[in-house]
Design a protein around this motif. Structure first.
Motif, PDB file in Angstrom:
ATOM      1  N   ALA A  17      56.687  50.115  49.819  1.00 20.50           N
ATOM      2  CA  ALA A  17      56.997  48.784  49.290  1.00 20.50           C
ATOM      3  C   ALA A  17      55.802  47.838  49.466  1.00 20.50           C
ATOM      4  CB  ALA A  17      58.230  48.214  49.982  1.00 20.50           C
ATOM      5  N   TYR A  18      55.167  47.903  50.654  1.00 25.22           N
ATOM      6  CA  TYR A  18      53.911  47.176  50.903  1.00 25.22           C
ATOM      7  C   TYR A  18      52.891  47.512  49.826  1.00 25.22           C
ATOM      8  CZ  TYR A  18      53.889  45.769  55.951  1.00 25.22           C
ATOM      9  OH  TYR A  18      54.051  45.203  57.169  1.00 25.22           O
ATOM     10  N   LYS A  19      52.698  48.829  49.659  1.00 21.18           N
ATOM     11  CA  LYS A  19      51.636  49.311  48.768  1.00 21.18           C
ATOM     12  C   LYS A  19      51.867  48.831  47.344  1.00 21.18           C
ATOM     13  CE  LYS A  19      50.430  53.574  51.014  1.00 21.18           C
ATOM     14  NZ  LYS A  19      50.559  55.023  50.905  1.00 21.18           N
ATOM     15  N   ARG A  20      53.132  48.937  46.874  1.00 20.41           N
ATOM     16  CA  ARG A  20      53.442  48.472  45.511  1.00 20.41           C
ATOM     17  C   ARG A  20      53.085  47.007  45.345  1.00 20.41           C
ATOM     18  NH1 ARG A  20      57.705  52.044  45.509  1.00 20.41           N
ATOM     19  NH2 ARG A  20      59.132  50.583  46.506  1.00 20.41           N
ATOM     20  N   ARG A  21      53.468  46.188  46.337  1.00 19.90           N
ATOM     21  CA  ARG A  21      53.168  44.757  46.238  1.00 19.90           C
ATOM     22  C   ARG A  21      51.665  44.502  46.280  1.00 19.90           C
ATOM     23  NH1 ARG A  21      57.963  40.968  48.147  1.00 19.90           N
ATOM     24  NH2 ARG A  21      59.622  42.254  47.318  1.00 19.90           N
ATOM     25  N   LEU A  22      50.962  45.271  47.097  1.00 22.62           N
ATOM     26  CA  LEU A  22      49.511  45.105  47.162  1.00 22.62           C
ATOM     27  C   LEU A  22      48.838  45.516  45.856  1.00 22.62           C
ATOM     28  CD1 LEU A  22      48.466  46.016  50.755  1.00 22.62           C
ATOM     29  CD2 LEU A  22      47.583  44.132  49.390  1.00 22.62           C
ATOM     30  N   VAL A  23      49.395  46.549  45.212  1.00 26.47           N
ATOM     31  CA  VAL A  23      48.848  46.952  43.910  1.00 26.47           C
ATOM     32  C   VAL A  23      49.032  45.805  42.912  1.00 26.47           C
ATOM     33  CG1 VAL A  23      49.179  48.523  41.947  1.00 26.47           C
ATOM     34  CG2 VAL A  23      49.102  49.439  44.267  1.00 26.47           C
ATOM     35  N   ILE A  24      50.219  45.172  42.928  1.00 19.93           N
ATOM     36  CA  ILE A  24      50.464  44.041  42.029  1.00 19.93           C
ATOM     37  C   ILE A  24      49.507  42.888  42.337  1.00 19.93           C
ATOM     38  CG2 ILE A  24      52.147  42.292  41.305  1.00 19.93           C
ATOM     39  CD1 ILE A  24      54.345  44.382  41.934  1.00 19.93           C
ATOM     40  N   VAL A  25      49.320  42.586  43.635  1.00 15.95           N
ATOM     41  CA  VAL A  25      48.406  41.502  44.021  1.00 15.95           C
ATOM     42  C   VAL A  25      46.974  41.824  43.571  1.00 15.95           C
ATOM     43  CG1 VAL A  25      47.357  40.327  46.027  1.00 15.95           C
ATOM     44  CG2 VAL A  25      49.833  40.652  45.923  1.00 15.95           C
ATOM     45  N   THR A  26      46.591  43.102  43.691  1.00 16.31           N
ATOM     46  CA  THR A  26      45.255  43.526  43.244  1.00 16.31           C
ATOM     47  C   THR A  26      45.091  43.277  41.742  1.00 16.31           C
ATOM     48  OG1 THR A  26      45.238  45.242  44.936  1.00 16.31           O
ATOM     49  CG2 THR A  26      43.665  45.484  43.149  1.00 16.31           C
ATOM     50  N   ILE A  27      46.106  43.691  40.968  1.00 21.77           N
ATOM     51  CA  ILE A  27      46.057  43.493  39.511  1.00 21.77           C
ATOM     52  C   ILE A  27      46.015  41.999  39.176  1.00 21.77           C
ATOM     53  CG2 ILE A  27      47.369  43.793  37.353  1.00 21.77           C
ATOM     54  CD1 ILE A  27      48.376  46.488  38.606  1.00 21.77           C
ATOM     55  N   LEU A  28      46.814  41.196  39.899  1.00 20.45           N
ATOM     56  CA  LEU A  28      46.814  39.742  39.669  1.00 20.45           C
ATOM     57  C   LEU A  28      45.432  39.147  39.934  1.00 20.45           C
ATOM     58  CD1 LEU A  28      50.220  38.569  41.220  1.00 20.45           C
ATOM     59  CD2 LEU A  28      49.544  38.470  38.809  1.00 20.45           C
ATOM     60  N   ASN A  29      44.760  39.616  40.995  1.00 16.54           N
ATOM     61  CA  ASN A  29      43.422  39.106  41.302  1.00 16.54           C
ATOM     62  C   ASN A  29      42.431  39.456  40.188  1.00 16.54           C
ATOM     63  OD1 ASN A  29      42.615  37.907  44.243  1.00 16.54           O
ATOM     64  ND2 ASN A  29      44.532  39.031  44.324  1.00 16.54           N
ATOM     65  N   LEU A  30      42.531  40.687  39.668  1.00 15.43           N
ATOM     66  CA  LEU A  30      41.599  41.094  38.608  1.00 15.43           C
ATOM     67  C   LEU A  30      41.904  40.339  37.312  1.00 15.43           C
ATOM     68  CD1 LEU A  30      41.386  44.905  39.441  1.00 15.43           C
ATOM     69  CD2 LEU A  30      39.730  43.111  39.979  1.00 15.43           C
ATOM     70  N   LEU A  31      43.206  40.072  37.073  1.00 10.15           N
ATOM     71  CA  LEU A  31      43.607  39.260  35.917  1.00 10.15           C
ATOM     72  C   LEU A  31      43.052  37.836  36.066  1.00 10.15           C
ATOM     73  CD1 LEU A  31      45.535  39.570  33.404  1.00 10.15           C
ATOM     74  CD2 LEU A  31      47.272  38.428  34.800  1.00 10.15           C
ATOM     75  N   GLY A  32      43.167  37.294  37.288  1.00  9.41           N
ATOM     76  CA  GLY A  32      42.636  35.958  37.571  1.00  9.41           C
ATOM     77  C   GLY A  32      41.144  35.896  37.302  1.00  9.41           C
ATOM     78  N   PHE A  33      40.434  36.966  37.687  1.00  9.93           N
ATOM     79  CA  PHE A  33      38.992  37.043  37.415  1.00  9.93           C
ATOM     80  C   PHE A  33      38.727  36.968  35.913  1.00  9.93           C
ATOM     81  CE2 PHE A  33      35.716  40.110  35.992  1.00  9.93           C
ATOM     82  CZ  PHE A  33      34.596  39.349  36.295  1.00  9.93           C
ATOM     83  N   ALA A  34      39.462  37.799  35.125  1.00 11.76           N
ATOM     84  CA  ALA A  34      39.219  37.843  33.669  1.00 11.76           C
ATOM     85  C   ALA A  34      39.472  36.478  33.038  1.00 11.76           C
ATOM     86  CB  ALA A  34      40.116  38.911  33.038  1.00 11.76           C
ATOM     87  N   ILE A  35      40.573  35.829  33.423  1.00 13.00           N
ATOM     88  CA  ILE A  35      40.926  34.529  32.840  1.00 13.00           C
ATOM     89  C   ILE A  35      39.896  33.463  33.212  1.00 13.00           C
ATOM     90  CG2 ILE A  35      42.623  32.639  32.881  1.00 13.00           C
ATOM     91  CD1 ILE A  35      44.797  34.791  33.361  1.00 13.00           C
TER      92      ILE A  35
END
Ligand SMILES: [Zn+2]
Length: 221
Positions: A17-35
């Motif tokens: 459950a930790y890992k899944r949330r961290l994967v989402i946070v990782t994707i959100l950070n990379l999305l934030g970078f692109a935007i």
């Protein structure tokens, strides 16, 4: 505003459950970078570009840490050292391109800056919210949580700079925020490089010890 977030994360022993949330946070950070990076280029805002690179550094750190689970300490120390070097490159790039803007005297577009700064704030808020349930459990998750929380200060600085640019009618506040962020990148880079050099040494001496004691399970000394 914790440019690049100085901590070295290692996520050993965490549940799915930790890992899944961290994967989402990782994707959100990379999305934030692109935007933020594309908005920074469009609006001519150095502060947005610097804040974007913080998202990239954090997203890359989390991805690398998830990848490094269960790998030898020496591999992780090497990864941390590479991260430190890339933060030096980021810090120098921001400082250099911001210095160029000082002479070029461009004026960033404050509306784009403030809207995108608020979107970035929203992304970090969601990350903090996702990790909220775990913040007291694991020290590494706690440091990611603190990292996203501190990054909200950087996002607010971008929005504040946009307001000041609009009021003053010049780009100086944008450049000041970008210079502060480049200094923070360089200082976290210094911390990470020192720490990873120490860990590298420890990993090497640990390896020698493992040769002598076959049943060493990699305890830290
Ligand atoms: Zn950060």
């Amino acid at each position: 505003m914790s440019a690049g977030c100085g901590h070295e994360h290692s996520f050993d022993g965490m549940d799915d459950a930790y890992k899944r949330r961290l994967v989402i946070v990782t994707i959100l950070n990379l999305l934030g970078f692109a935007i933020e990076m594309s908005a920074g280029a469009l609006s001519g805002s150095q502060a947005l570009k610097a804040d974007a690179l913080d998202f990239l550094a954090d997203g890359a750190t989390y991805a690398l840490s998830l990848w490094a689970i269960g790998r030898p300490l020496q591999v992780r120390a090497g990864a941390a050292f590479a991260k430190g070097l890339s933060l030096v490159a980021i810090g120098l790039w921001i400082a250099g391109s911001t210095l160029y803007q000082v002479f070029y005297m461009g004026m960033p577009e404050p509306h784009v800056m403030s809207i995108v700064g608020l979107i970035a704030l929203g992304i970090n808020f969601v990350s903090v919210w996702l990790l909220m349930a775990y913040k007291d459990g694991d020290a590494n998750v706690r440091s990611v949580w603190l990292c996203s929380r501190n990054d909200m200060i950087g996002n607010i600085a971008v929005v504040g700079a946009a307001g000041a640019v609009a009021v003053l009618g010049n780009g100086a506040p944008d450049l000041i925020v970008a210079f502060i962020m480049s200094a923070l990148f360089l200082s976290s880079a210094g911390q990470i490089l020192r720490q990873s050099a120490t860990e590298w040494q420890r990993a090497r001496s640990g390896e020698a010890v493992t040769h002598d004691h076959e049943h060493d399970h990699g305890h830290s000394h």
